[in-house]
Design an enzyme around this catalytic site. Structure first.
Site, short mmCIF file in Angstrom:
data_model
loop_
_atom_site.label_atom_id
_atom_site.label_comp_id
_atom_site.label_asym_id
_atom_site.label_seq_id
_atom_site.Cartn_x
_atom_site.Cartn_y
_atom_site.Cartn_z
N CYS A 2 44.98 29.32 62.17
CA CYS A 2 45.27 28.15 63.30
C CYS A 2 44.47 28.64 64.53
O CYS A 2 44.05 29.61 64.58
CB CYS A 2 46.53 27.93 63.66
SG CYS A 2 48.13 28.33 62.52
N ARG A 27 37.41 28.80 60.49
CA ARG A 27 39.12 29.53 60.55
C ARG A 27 39.41 29.32 59.78
O ARG A 27 40.80 29.84 58.99
CB ARG A 27 39.70 29.50 61.87
CG ARG A 27 39.13 30.17 63.80
CD ARG A 27 39.54 29.54 64.56
NE ARG A 27 40.82 30.11 64.62
CZ ARG A 27 41.44 31.76 65.51
NH1 ARG A 27 40.53 32.38 66.22
NH2 ARG A 27 42.22 32.14 65.29
N TRP A 75 47.04 25.89 59.39
CA TRP A 75 46.46 26.55 57.87
C TRP A 75 48.08 27.47 57.84
O TRP A 75 48.74 28.00 58.79
CB TRP A 75 45.62 27.90 58.28
CG TRP A 75 45.14 28.38 57.39
CD1 TRP A 75 44.31 27.68 56.54
CD2 TRP A 75 45.92 30.29 56.33
NE1 TRP A 75 43.86 28.57 54.79
CE2 TRP A 75 44.88 29.22 54.93
CE3 TRP A 75 46.82 30.45 56.41
CZ2 TRP A 75 45.31 30.14 54.53
CZ3 TRP A 75 46.52 31.14 55.18
CH2 TRP A 75 45.95 31.19 53.87
N ASN A 101 49.30 29.55 68.01
CA ASN A 101 48.68 30.48 66.60
C ASN A 101 49.98 31.03 66.41
O ASN A 101 50.00 32.03 67.64
CB ASN A 101 47.56 30.59 66.96
CG ASN A 101 46.72 31.29 66.20
OD1 ASN A 101 47.09 31.22 64.72
ND2 ASN A 101 45.09 32.05 66.40
N GLY A 102 49.63 32.02 65.21
CA GLY A 102 50.97 33.03 64.92
C GLY A 102 51.93 32.66 64.33
O GLY A 102 52.15 31.90 63.48
N GLU A 478 39.41 48.65 42.33
CA GLU A 478 40.25 48.02 42.87
C GLU A 478 38.57 48.00 43.83
O GLU A 478 37.29 47.47 44.18
CB GLU A 478 40.57 47.72 44.11
CG GLU A 478 40.39 47.06 45.01
CD GLU A 478 39.91 45.46 44.72
OE1 GLU A 478 39.84 45.29 43.73
OE2 GLU A 478 39.85 44.59 45.75
N LYS A 482 34.90 46.33 44.06
CA LYS A 482 34.49 46.25 45.88
C LYS A 482 32.88 45.90 45.47
O LYS A 482 32.26 45.10 45.78
CB LYS A 482 35.43 46.35 46.69
CG LYS A 482 36.55 45.99 47.18
CD LYS A 482 36.38 44.89 48.57
CE LYS A 482 35.98 43.75 47.09
NZ LYS A 482 37.17 43.14 46.08
N GLU A 485 30.69 43.55 43.43
CA GLU A 485 30.58 42.17 43.66
C GLU A 485 29.50 42.40 44.55
O GLU A 485 28.47 40.99 45.03
CB GLU A 485 31.99 41.34 43.47
CG GLU A 485 32.84 41.86 44.62
CD GLU A 485 34.25 41.10 45.24
OE1 GLU A 485 34.15 40.09 44.20
OE2 GLU A 485 35.25 41.75 44.68
N HIS A 501 36.82 61.57 27.13
CA HIS A 501 36.81 61.32 25.98
C HIS A 501 35.82 59.91 25.51
O HIS A 501 35.29 59.29 25.07
CB HIS A 501 38.21 61.04 26.09
CG HIS A 501 39.17 61.62 25.95
ND1 HIS A 501 39.46 62.20 25.25
CD2 HIS A 501 39.95 61.69 26.56
CE1 HIS A 501 40.87 63.15 24.58
NE2 HIS A 501 41.42 62.62 26.22
N LYS A 600 34.96 31.59 45.86
CA LYS A 600 36.00 32.24 46.22
C LYS A 600 37.06 31.71 45.19
O LYS A 600 37.77 32.65 45.11
CB LYS A 600 36.32 31.58 47.67
CG LYS A 600 37.99 31.94 48.00
CD LYS A 600 36.81 34.20 48.92
CE LYS A 600 38.20 34.26 49.70
NZ LYS A 600 38.53 35.78 48.96
O1 M6R Z 1 42.85 33.96 44.40
P1 M6R Z 1 42.98 34.88 42.76
O2 M6R Z 1 43.36 36.09 44.46
O3 M6R Z 1 43.11 34.27 42.26
O4 M6R Z 1 40.84 35.28 42.83
C1 M6R Z 1 41.61 36.20 42.02
C2 M6R Z 1 39.33 36.90 41.56
O5 M6R Z 1 39.18 36.22 41.24
C3 M6R Z 1 39.86 37.80 43.11
O6 M6R Z 1 40.91 39.16 43.31
C4 M6R Z 1 38.31 37.76 42.95
O7 M6R Z 1 38.09 39.08 41.76
C5 M6R Z 1 37.40 38.28 43.88
N1 M6R Z 1 36.53 37.81 43.89
C6 M6R Z 1 37.68 40.20 43.95
O8 M6R Z 1 37.22 39.85 45.44
#
Ligand code: M6R
Length: 605
Positions: A2, A27, A75, A101-102, A478, A482, A485, A501, A600
């Site tokens: 927010c 934001r 938000w 906000n908060g 993970e 990162k 991507e 293996h 996103k």
């Molecule tokens: O909005 P979601 O958490 O459901 O999204 C899932 C994936 O698309 C998301 O985590 C994606 O792997 C990210 N870009 C990873 O950084």
């Protein structure tokens, strides 16, 4: 997150507020509103959706004349994005308006108290308690009422407050949420960040936690929480607008990485009441559950993989993790004794929604862990626990992932208590470990400068391996995602014990291997795997605890994270990997916040 703005001066306030709110749009928000004081009364206008809608509704502010006002972009956290939940909120007598906000952590208690005293609530928000408290405490002195109100609040808040009986005055209060005062000539302002101020003034006063200020057109007076005046320095804003939106960081991703201690705390703190975990609205009969299935996509799925260990260990119930895109087309063994935990930052991922619906059709109970309030997954789940990470703008999730882990850890402890699988003293120890996460994440963030140096060494590789065992393996998944991507470097996560293996055939001179070695129960074994890859020429960067003396002699480079129970270590261990991916991508000139080919929110199959 927010945003709030406030103005007192000689111009019409509404257009200034609308313009300020527009600057805070980046934001993220889902509703907005303004309140303007004129001729002893407060007029309010609110909309769901865009500021443009608010401008249209108020004819660019002309319908709300008056020279004093406050504004807000919301938000949603507590309650869906609707007009009644949008700010400003007003007192029952209409004489006070508040923007916030908060998160007010103790709003439930306050709401009960105020309801008993006859105040009625128009919204589901945590914020509305603030305006009723101000009304309750007001005795012809807004400053006193504001002070007494702030003393009752727990949590984080940046507040803007106006009162019909005290024209030209706006109050700004800060506790653990950003709030900046803009110093003008014959007019003054406040805002959540400098982007909303720089069009008017570059002279700013930064409020600290526990401080509040009274603004009139010609004066700004800052007080400490006991009401004593304090002298504040006026600083010069030197940022350009674009940098200001990112809080001074080069990218939203880095800003969001740095926000993690606060986001994790915001997600966790309101749910820990004394020595209890309270998951509001969750009344699952856990004794009827004989299997937990976790489903999600991408990083959210990997958060599930990491938390599986904590849930199984603490609750002694089998946990199966399944990618949503696979689950939706499988023939899953699911019935009414299955609890399906669905993870999603956006709450709109198409595969996740489809998998969830399929499991619901087969009788599973569903618990969603979602960041975006009112999203589809939140709505169709039987129960929903929100992560309070605030909006995530960078495509690569960071605070989304760590706050999902936080909720899953809370759930593991909560469920273990319900099904009585952990003794009291262990439970209390684990709760303390969980509470330490924000501080430990901060310590991991402090490694940022060192990691940026390491990135210079590793950025030119064309492939990387991330290895680990057990919880460390889940973090490797993970960490590799990162790296892939945002830097476009091929990165492969591997269970360290599986290397021999097949994959070890790929290890050759200079091959970077990121070895995660934070789980004491398997670290000896992982170190043997480090020896194996070293023997084939790998360059090893290890993530470990400082008390692991042996690993220093094996690895080429070290990243130390603070000591933490392995059950919860993923939330800290991932941080240096997020930072490494960020700096490698930066070295390689990649478009970090918007990597190629990615969106996103993946709302198509
Ligand atoms: O909005 P979601 O958490 O459901 O999204 C899932 C994936 O698309 C998301 O985590 C994606 O792997 C990210 N870009 C990873 O950084």
């Amino acid at each position: 997150m927010c945003g709030i703005v406030g103005y007192t001066g000689t111009q019409n306030a509404a257009p200034v507020l609308l313009e300020g709110l527009k600057k805070l749009e980046y934001r993220g928000y889902d509703s907005a509103g303004i309140a303007v004081l004129n001729d002893g009364r407060i007029s309010i206008s609110k909309v769901t959706g865009r500021i443009a809608g608010l401008a249209e509704k108020t004819e660019d502010g002309r319908l709300l004349p008056g020279v004093t006002g406050i504004g807000h972009t919301r938000w949603a956290t507590h309650g869906a994005p609707t007009e009644p939940n949008a700010h400003p909120h007003t007192s029952n007598d209409g004489r006070f308006a508040v923007v916030h906000n908060g998160i007010i952590e103790n709003y439930m208690e306050l709401r009960e108290e105020l309801t008993r005293k006859g105040y009625h609530f128009e919204s589901e928000t945590d914020t509305e308690v603030v305006v009723h408290l101000v009304e309750m405490y007001y005795q012809d002195n807004l400053k006193q009422a504001v002070m007494r109100t702030a003393a009752r609040l727990r949590g984080s808040y940046a507040l803007g407050i106006i009162c019909a009986d005290e024209p030209e005055k706006i109050f700004a209060v800060r506790e653990a949420s950003p709030l900046i005062l803009g110093v003008g000539i014959g007019e003054n302002y406040f805002a959540s960040d400098v982007t909303a101020l720089v069009a008017h003034t570059r002279n700013a006063i930064y409020l600290e936690d526990g401080e509040f200020a009274e603004l009139t057109p010609d004066s700004i007076t800052v007080f400490d929480c006991t009401g004593h005046i304090i002298q504040k320095r006026v600083s010069r804003i030197t940022w350009d607008i674009q940098a200001a939106e990112k809080g001074g960081y080069d990218h939203f991703m880095l800003k969001e990485i740095m926000e993690q201690p606060r986001a994790v705390k915001a997600t966790m703190a309101p749910r820990i009441k004394g020595s209890e975990i309270v998951l509001d609205g969750v009344d699952i009969d856990l004794k009827q559950i004989n299997k937990i299935m976790i489903t999600a996509c991408g990083s959210a799925y990997y958060a599930g993989c990491a938390a599986k260990y904590a849930i199984e260990k603490l609750c002694r119930v089998p946990v199966i993790t399944e990618l949503a895109s696979e689950l939706r087309y499988s023939d899953p063994l699911i019935d009414e004794h299955t609890l399906l935990i669905v993870l999603s930052q956006s709450g709109e991922t198409a595969d996740t929604i489809a998998a969830m619906r399929e499991c619901q059709r087969r009788g599973a109970k569903t618990l969603a862990i979602v960041n975006v309030v009112g999203s589809t997954i939140a709505k169709i789940a039987d129960w929903c626990l929100y992560t309070w990470a605030g909006p995530e703008i960078a495509v690569a999730t960071t605070k989304g992932y760590t706050t999902q882990l936080t909720v899953l850890y809370l759930f593991a402890l909560y469920a273990a208590k319900k099904v009585e699988t952990v003794d009291d003293s262990t439970w209390r120890k684990l709760l303390s470990a969980l509470k330490a996460l924000p501080k430990q994440i901060q310590q991991a963030l402090d490694m940022n400068p060192g990691i940026s140096q390491l990135a210079k060494k590793y950025h030119s590789t064309c492939s990387m391996f991330f290895i680990g065992r057990n919880t460390d393996y889940a973090v490797a998944l993970e960490g590799a995602l990162k790296m892939k991507e945002i830097s476009y470097i091929h990165a492969e996560s591997y269970a360290a014990g599986e290397l021999k293996h097949g994959t070890i055939a790929l290890i050759c001179e200079g091959q970077p291997v990121i070895a995660l070695c934070c789980n004491d129960s398997v670290s000896e074994k992982t170190m043997s795997n480090i020896v194996e890859v070293k023997a084939r020429g790998a360059e090893v960067l290890a993530v470990a605890f400082r008390d692991n003396a042996r690993i220093v002699s094996l690895a080429d480079d070290m990243l130390y994270i603070p000591k933490i129970d392995p059950l919860f270590s993923a939330a800290v261990e991932i941080v240096p990997l997020q930072i490494l991916a960020y700096h490698v991508a930066k070295e390689n000139g990649c478009d970090i916040d918007k990597p190629k080919n990615l969106a996103k929110s993946v709302t198509v199959e």
